[in-house]
Scaffold this motif. Sequence first.
Motif, mmCIF file in Angstrom:
data_model
loop_
_atom_site.group_PDB
_atom_site.id
_atom_site.type_symbol
_atom_site.label_atom_id
_atom_site.label_comp_id
_atom_site.label_asym_id
_atom_site.label_seq_id
_atom_site.Cartn_x
_atom_site.Cartn_y
_atom_site.Cartn_z
ATOM 1 N N TYR A 41 0.826 -1.211 0.000
ATOM 2 C CA TYR A 41 0.000 0.000 0.000
ATOM 3 C C TYR A 41 0.860 1.262 0.000
ATOM 4 O O TYR A 41 0.562 2.232 -0.690
ATOM 5 N N ILE A 42 1.914 1.242 0.785
ATOM 6 C CA ILE A 42 2.826 2.391 0.812
ATOM 7 C C ILE A 42 3.420 2.597 -0.571
ATOM 8 O O ILE A 42 3.496 3.720 -1.072
ATOM 9 N N ARG A 43 3.832 1.510 -1.204
ATOM 10 C CA ARG A 43 4.399 1.593 -2.547
ATOM 11 C C ARG A 43 3.376 2.181 -3.533
ATOM 12 O O ARG A 43 3.710 3.025 -4.350
ATOM 13 N N MET A 44 2.129 1.739 -3.439
ATOM 14 C CA MET A 44 1.088 2.258 -4.343
ATOM 15 C C MET A 44 0.826 3.748 -4.085
ATOM 16 O O MET A 44 0.664 4.522 -5.030
ATOM 17 N N VAL A 45 0.779 4.132 -2.821
ATOM 18 C CA VAL A 45 0.553 5.547 -2.491
ATOM 19 C C VAL A 45 1.703 6.404 -3.003
ATOM 20 O O VAL A 45 1.487 7.475 -3.581
ATOM 21 N N LEU A 46 2.916 5.945 -2.815
ATOM 22 C CA LEU A 46 4.065 6.707 -3.304
ATOM 23 C C LEU A 46 4.076 6.776 -4.825
ATOM 24 O O LEU A 46 4.415 7.812 -5.394
ATOM 25 N N PHE A 47 3.703 5.682 -5.480
ATOM 26 C CA PHE A 47 3.608 5.713 -6.936
ATOM 27 C C PHE A 47 2.577 6.740 -7.377
ATOM 28 O O PHE A 47 2.828 7.558 -8.264
ATOM 29 N N ALA A 48 1.408 6.735 -6.743
ATOM 30 C CA ALA A 48 0.350 7.690 -7.098
ATOM 31 C C ALA A 48 0.790 9.123 -6.836
ATOM 32 O O ALA A 48 0.534 10.025 -7.642
ATOM 33 N N LEU A 49 1.472 9.344 -5.714
ATOM 34 C CA LEU A 49 1.973 10.682 -5.398
ATOM 35 C C LEU A 49 2.978 11.142 -6.448
ATOM 36 O O LEU A 49 2.900 12.269 -6.954
ATOM 37 N N GLY A 50 3.929 10.271 -6.778
ATOM 38 C CA GLY A 50 4.914 10.608 -7.802
ATOM 39 C C GLY A 50 4.254 10.882 -9.143
ATOM 40 O O GLY A 50 4.622 11.812 -9.861
ATOM 41 N N LEU A 51 3.244 10.078 -9.479
ATOM 42 C CA LEU A 51 2.522 10.274 -10.737
ATOM 43 C C LEU A 51 1.831 11.629 -10.765
ATOM 44 O O LEU A 51 1.939 12.375 -11.742
ATOM 45 N N MET A 52 1.130 11.967 -9.693
ATOM 46 C CA MET A 52 0.376 13.227 -9.664
ATOM 47 C C MET A 52 1.291 14.454 -9.668
ATOM 48 O O MET A 52 0.950 15.472 -10.256
ATOM 49 N N VAL A 53 2.437 14.357 -9.036
ATOM 50 C CA VAL A 53 3.378 15.475 -9.047
ATOM 51 C C VAL A 53 4.031 15.606 -10.422
ATOM 52 O O VAL A 53 4.091 16.693 -10.999
#
Length: 174
Positions: free
Chosen positions: A5-17
């Motif tokens: 889940y942490i990995r998915m959240v970080l991926f989503a954060l990186g994607l949105m930025v």
Amino acid sequence: MLRSYIRMVLFALGLMVAVQVPGFIKDYGQRIDAHRIEAAQALQGFKDTSGQFFKGDLNALVAHYRGSADPIFQRDADNIEHLLRRTQLFENEWKALQGGWAQRAWHMVTAPNAELLQETYANYRYQVVLEPEAIAWGLAGGLLLAWIAEVLMASVVALVGLGDNRHASRRHWS
């Protein structure tokens, strides 16, 4: 599971930025172009005068103004030179942003105009532009942030010794 889940959240954060990068560069380019057009319009009257009396040489017009004993003309020479410098600045920035996406991004990282960068940032509104360039930036940013987080977490686990499970390795190799 939490790690996934942490990995998915970080991926989503990186994607949105990262997906913001092309939109920000586009806004910066539009701001440059607007200032460039405005500066050219402000200089147009002086260009007309220099065309009429100095064969289009704005430097000759400035020299003529400087040669006058009238302080008003001397002040106008300063104003014309300022407009010339601003026009050239905007023209150079505009040309730097005419290349491919990598060239534009490199220019924004290495040599943007600080004043215009701050102006763009102050007026920027977050947006999700679904163009191929933005999607590529988003995926690259998401993967990069997730990978960096994974490497950091694995390093911390290895340093602390939490990942050392000798019993499991013996079971697999026996």
